[in-house]
Enzyme design. Structure first.
Site, mmCIF file in Angstrom:
data_model
loop_
_atom_site.group_PDB
_atom_site.id
_atom_site.type_symbol
_atom_site.label_atom_id
_atom_site.label_comp_id
_atom_site.label_asym_id
_atom_site.label_seq_id
_atom_site.Cartn_x
_atom_site.Cartn_y
_atom_site.Cartn_z
ATOM 1 N N GLY A 225 0.738 -1.425 -0.039
ATOM 2 C CA GLY A 225 0.045 -0.080 0.032
ATOM 3 C C GLY A 225 0.865 1.367 -0.102
ATOM 4 O O GLY A 225 0.624 2.091 -1.014
ATOM 5 N N PHE A 226 1.792 1.387 1.017
ATOM 6 C CA PHE A 226 2.766 2.591 1.102
ATOM 7 C C PHE A 226 2.071 3.767 1.126
ATOM 8 O O PHE A 226 2.505 4.946 0.982
ATOM 9 C CB PHE A 226 3.732 2.319 -0.178
ATOM 10 C CG PHE A 226 4.285 0.965 -0.328
ATOM 11 C CD1 PHE A 226 4.814 0.396 0.205
ATOM 12 C CD2 PHE A 226 4.025 0.753 -1.921
ATOM 13 C CE1 PHE A 226 5.216 -0.873 0.088
ATOM 14 C CE2 PHE A 226 4.576 -0.602 -1.896
ATOM 15 C CZ PHE A 226 5.120 -1.436 -1.284
ATOM 16 N N ILE A 453 -0.601 -5.293 5.541
ATOM 17 C CA ILE A 453 -0.251 -4.669 4.149
ATOM 18 C C ILE A 453 1.054 -5.315 3.734
ATOM 19 O O ILE A 453 1.696 -4.548 2.888
ATOM 20 C CB ILE A 453 -0.244 -3.137 4.216
ATOM 21 C CG1 ILE A 453 0.687 -2.530 5.378
ATOM 22 C CG2 ILE A 453 -1.487 -2.750 4.609
ATOM 23 C CD1 ILE A 453 0.617 -1.018 5.481
ATOM 24 N N THR A 455 3.437 -6.405 6.161
ATOM 25 C CA THR A 455 4.598 -5.905 7.175
ATOM 26 C C THR A 455 4.683 -6.872 8.181
ATOM 27 O O THR A 455 5.354 -6.915 8.877
ATOM 28 C CB THR A 455 3.982 -4.504 8.009
ATOM 29 O OG1 THR A 455 2.679 -4.649 8.345
ATOM 30 C CG2 THR A 455 4.033 -3.445 6.882
ATOM 31 N N LEU A 610 9.357 -7.151 18.204
ATOM 32 C CA LEU A 610 8.489 -8.368 18.360
ATOM 33 C C LEU A 610 8.721 -9.584 17.677
ATOM 34 O O LEU A 610 8.619 -10.799 18.007
ATOM 35 C CB LEU A 610 7.037 -8.085 18.180
ATOM 36 C CG LEU A 610 6.607 -6.808 19.083
ATOM 37 C CD1 LEU A 610 5.210 -6.508 18.987
ATOM 38 C CD2 LEU A 610 6.850 -7.043 20.561
ATOM 39 N N THR A 614 10.495 -10.208 10.538
ATOM 40 C CA THR A 614 9.566 -9.277 9.961
ATOM 41 C C THR A 614 10.097 -8.008 10.242
ATOM 42 O O THR A 614 9.971 -7.155 9.316
ATOM 43 C CB THR A 614 8.063 -9.350 10.526
ATOM 44 O OG1 THR A 614 8.042 -9.239 12.020
ATOM 45 C CG2 THR A 614 7.392 -10.734 10.097
ATOM 46 N N GLN A 618 11.325 -5.218 7.013
ATOM 47 C CA GLN A 618 10.977 -4.074 6.814
ATOM 48 C C GLN A 618 12.131 -2.877 6.471
ATOM 49 O O GLN A 618 12.148 -1.846 5.768
ATOM 50 C CB GLN A 618 10.216 -3.306 8.298
ATOM 51 C CG GLN A 618 8.937 -4.050 8.396
ATOM 52 C CD GLN A 618 7.947 -3.629 7.364
ATOM 53 O OE1 GLN A 618 7.471 -2.215 7.304
ATOM 54 N NE2 GLN A 618 7.661 -4.536 6.408
ATOM 55 N N GLY A 682 6.292 1.911 16.821
ATOM 56 C CA GLY A 682 6.109 1.997 15.550
ATOM 57 C C GLY A 682 7.109 2.086 14.687
ATOM 58 O O GLY A 682 8.143 2.795 15.006
ATOM 59 N N GLU A 685 8.294 2.625 8.842
ATOM 60 C CA GLU A 685 8.518 3.522 7.812
ATOM 61 C C GLU A 685 9.988 4.331 8.209
ATOM 62 O O GLU A 685 10.595 5.104 7.341
ATOM 63 C CB GLU A 685 7.406 4.589 7.701
ATOM 64 C CG GLU A 685 6.289 4.184 7.467
ATOM 65 C CD GLU A 685 5.101 5.219 7.306
ATOM 66 O OE1 GLU A 685 5.366 6.014 6.330
ATOM 67 O OE2 GLU A 685 4.042 5.103 7.950
#
Length: 718
Positions: A225-226, A453, A455, A610, A614, A618, A682, A685
């Site tokens: 999606g980005f 999405i 991630t 976590l 993954t 990212q 978070g 990005e």
């Protein structure tokens, strides 16, 4: 696995994706389903004076052809009236027609038969330089002044001033925007490629005047999606599909071709930043002025390229940041991973220039101006381990072996350059709810109306539920992407882990506690009579913490109870900031100006990690995209028509495997004590924000050529 959180767990949805079992929006089919195709305008400013729909309507298989004279009337949304509601043209490539046919090929062929005549055509304003002087608009909350920036400059021994630009970019997710809409009486179901099923539910239902409760949006898988599948996911193309499906009383599928996405979805806005830095001889910043100007659609108010990292990253007593926009004849911009990137590129490039003016190592300059207090608010960060990230990255890269002299590092004919940059992304927080249920078979299901999405949400939330319950991963299923599940917010601004983790953990722990209470109160359980706090859970078993021979299990306890045990919980997290440092090596061939990125090392503080796998994915994605943005990626517009001239992946260049070296990823991995997401922040990005400037800084170190305008293509170096 006893404690899955924090481990490198492979994606639980990986097999489904690589075998084709995962069904995306465009994979859905329905009996009697129709197919849609869009007709787009070919001018940027004007009025439709005539449209001939007759040939399209008479084409084989065509069921209906719509334009502004007969299209369903939509309720205006946040962005104002939808296109195709009147004859006005405001952007090149806006929706002016919608063809519906029995097959995709018939719809696409008929769309080419629509002819359009325009009047009152005007020359568009396409680039920032085309905007008349004095038209820049500054929202009230986008002009920040701390201290006295001009007085700070007067105290400086050294100043650096420059203009830095980034071009428009388009999201180019591998999965195009798609929707399958159908109605059951007055109830809508939409399979939609979206980053926010809840937000899309509200947008679609409002557009066609039905209660949100009468609309179900599903999006089990999203192929990227980005930012392009946030508000734009349920934009006019989807709203018309929903309305036309209702009018024709048949399911309708629309898959938007990639070329059309360049005009109907939106883009990262063109951006230019005028930056001035002031510092004393020892490297102490005395002033930072950052005025960012970006493209904005006419009539729009929202800005999509913020300067949050500029406001928060370094200790500077005198600060002025402004985000302003000029109205152009282009589509409304969209958020694009990461929104801070254009402003951040300017700051981190200017800091590198300052380091050379001072004769100071670029890393040392940044450490010298490190702060635990955000300059824009005066508040202390809940945690910030950026200095630890600098140390990790610096050591792994071997930065201290760098020869600071420009052009001094060579390998054969290649010039070698080493550059670095700080990275930072301000993530959102917010609330989410989740439901966890353990059945009489002892297996667990967790549900949340969030999204994956790409991630890793499926995997990470399976880990969270598994650990909280003490049930093995293979017996836990996490379900998402459906508005019938407890609500969560849009997957944007790296907010999914911060908001959803706490809700899943809280609901799962409540279920665990309920099952434990059932066991200790059940005479048939070996745990009968124990206090609940004397019982542990692991591998699906319940056991006495003082006598492991006293043991029961979820399946038997819940089966004796005779009904599933369920809990729904809500959790809220605060916004925050993740940061890091990226180090880059480039090789420049002076004969052709060819740049190769030969090594990248990144070290990050994102709170608790976590899932190591993954999270690393990212970073790999951010580094790869950063290479593309630095060296090749940009959208080209014809200035005379405001039409995109490279609306495809053969001419809109992105980094591929041959452009990307081995990437080394390191994490500080220390929990943020303020985070309700098990100490995580978070992060997704953050790893793209500093890569373009680090590459530009490395190119300068290799060649002495300071390129302030992205992308850094060969013509700019020759």
């Amino acid at each position: 696995m006893t404690h899955p959180v924090g481990r490198a767990i492979p994606r639980v949805d990986g097999v489904a994706k690589v075998t084709g079992a995962a069904r995306y929006a465009a994979d859905r089919t329905m009996p009697r389903m129709l197919h849609g195709a869009l007709v787009l305008s070919t001018v940027a400013r004007g009025v439709i004076t005539a449209m001939d729909l007759s040939a399209a309507a008479a084409a084989p298989g065509v069921v209906a052809v719509y334009n502004h004279t007969n299209s369903p009337r939509l309720v205006p949304g946040f962005g104002g009236p939808a296109p195709m509601q009147d004859a006005t043209i405001t952007t090149n490539g806006q929706i002016i027609g919608y063809v519906v046919a029995e097959t995709l090929e018939q719809a696409q062929d008929a769309a080419t038969l629509v002819t359009t005549t325009y009047g009152a055509v005007q020359t568009p304003s396409t680039f920032i330089v085309d905007a008349p002087a004095g038209t820049a608009q500054v929202p009230d909350d986008q002009d920040l002044v701390v201290g006295d920036p001009q007085a700070g400059l007067a105290k400086a021994d050294v100043t650096v001033t420059g203009r830095y630009t980034t071009p428009p970019h388009h999201h180019n997710a591998i999965e195009p925007h798609a929707i399958v809409a159908y109605w059951d009486d007055d109830r809508l179901t939409a399979h939609l490629s979206t980053q926010g099923v809840g937000a899309s539910q509200r947008t679609l239902s409002s557009a066609v005047r039905i209660p949100a409760a009468d609309a179900q949006v599903r999006s089990e898988y999203v192929g990227g999606g980005f930012g392009g599948k946030t508000s734009a996911a349920a934009g006019p193309y989807a709203q018309y599909t929903v309305a036309i499906s209702r009018a024709l009383r048949r399911p309708v599928k629309l898959v938007v071709p990639r070329a059309q996405l360049y005009s109907i979805i939106g883009q990262r806005a063109e951006y230019q930043a005028d930056v001035t830095l002031g510092a004393t001889r020892d490297g102490t910043l005395t002033s930072l002025i950052h005025i960012g100007t970006q493209q904005q659609a006419r009539g729009a108010r929202m800005l999509f390229n913020p300067n949050r990292s500029v406001q928060r990253l370094y200790r500077v007593p005198n600060l002025h940041t402004r985000a302003q926009a000029v109205p152009l004849d282009l589509p409304t911009a969209q958020f694009m991973r990461a929104p801070e990137l254009p402003a951040h590129f300017a700051l981190e490039t200017a800091l590198d220039e300052l380091s050379y003016e001072l004769g100071m190592d670029p890393v040392d300059l940044r450490i010298h101006n490190y702060t635990d207090i955000s300059p824009d608010t005066g508040l202390r960060f809940s945690s910030k381990y950026l200095r630890e990230a600098y140390a990790l990255g610096r050591h792994a890269f071997g930065w201290d072996r760098r020869n600071p002299r420009i052009g001094a590092m060579r390998d054969g004919t290649d010039y070698i350059g080493w550059g670095m940059a700080t990275e930072m992304h301000a993530h959102d927080g917010g609330s989410a709810s989740a439901r966890v249920r353990v059945g009489t078979d002892g297996n667990a299901v967790a549900e949340c109306g969030t999204q994956d999405i790409g991630t890793g949400t499926y995997t990470v939330m399976t880990q969270v539920a598994s650990e909280a319950l003490g049930i093995p991963l293979h017996r836990v299923e996490f379900r998402l992407g459906d508005t019938t599940y407890p609500a969560a917010q849009t997957s944007a601004s790296s907010a999914t882990v911060p908001s959803v983790t706490g809700a899943v953990d809280k609901a799962a722990r409540a279920v665990r506690d309920s099952v434990v209470r059932l066991a200790v109160s059940d005479p048939a359980s070996p745990l009968h009579g124990l206090a609940p706090d004397q019982v542990g859970t692991e591998h699906g078993d319940l056991f006495s913490l003082t006598d492991r021979s006293r043991q029961d299990n979820y399946r038997d306890v819940v089966a004796r109870h005779g009904a599933p045990v369920e809990n729904t919980a809500t959790s809220t997290n605060e916004p925050g900031n993740s940061c890091g440092a990226v180090f880059v090596e480039v090789r420049v061939d002076p004969r052709y100006g060819r740049v190769r990125v030969s090594r990248v090392v990144g070290a990050y503080d994102c709170g608790r990690v976590l899932n190591q796998q993954t999270a690393r994915s990212q970073v790999i994605g951010g580094m790869t995209w950063g290479i593309g943005i630095a060296l090749m990626e940009h959208t080209l517009y014809d200035r005379r028509t405001a039409r995109v001239t490279n609306p495809n992946l053969s001419t809109y260049l992105i980094a591929v495997n041959a452009d990307v070296p081995d990437l080394e990823v390191l994490f500080v991995d220390r929990p943020d004590p303020a985070s309700t997401a098990l100490g995580a922040r978070g992060f997704g990005e953050c790893p793209i924000t500093g890569v373009p400037s680090a590459i530009g800084n490395a190119i300068y170190h290799a060649t002495g050529r300071r390129i302030r305008d992205l992308p850094i293509t060969q013509d700019k170096l020759l």
